[in-house]
Write a protein that holds these residues in place. Sequence first.
Motif: not given
Length: 192
Positions: A143-163
């Motif tokens: 369940g946690s892995i699936l949520v991580s995957l869904v969040v990665g697909i939907l919001y993964g591009s936000l990670v660039w905001g740490v730069l």
Amino acid sequence: MSQENTKAITQELKVQALILGSSVAIFWLLELADLFVFGGSLDLYGIRPHSLLGLRGILFAPFLHGGMGHLIANTVPFVVLGWLTMLHRTRDFFVVTVVTQLVSGFGVWLFGSPNSIHIGASGLIFGYLGFLLLRGYFERRLGSILVSLVVGILYGSLVWGVLPSSFGISWQGHLFGFLGGVLAARLLARRS
């Protein structure tokens, strides 16, 4: 599903909606008061790096925003990622929020530009993102892995905001918020 389970789930969803709704209401009421009553002066309660007085901003900064555009941009991801954070256990939301607020706040205070003021819920949003992306890795539950995957697909591009990207955007708050979320994921992990 039994009637008791349905009632319990309904009650839990009501509690989650109350928590998120109350948080968003505080954001909006404070910003409206800041705009129309205080003329933007509440923003002075944000994090002021390298200043002892600026430490108070660790508590206040997530509730303050730099105008309606900033507030609107933070509201939807706060609600979505906040709700996904509490999906497994509602209390996770509080732990992740506190850990993220402290790590993000102290990170900004230590590494932020002198003579700047950092405000907004972005640190919390990036904390929820870090938590959700890494919880699956630390827990190793389907369940946690699936949520991580869904969040990665939907919001993964936000990670660039740490730069560092744009002047006036607290990449330090994003980076340390994300790291706070990762730390919370590690602290809360229950492997199966």
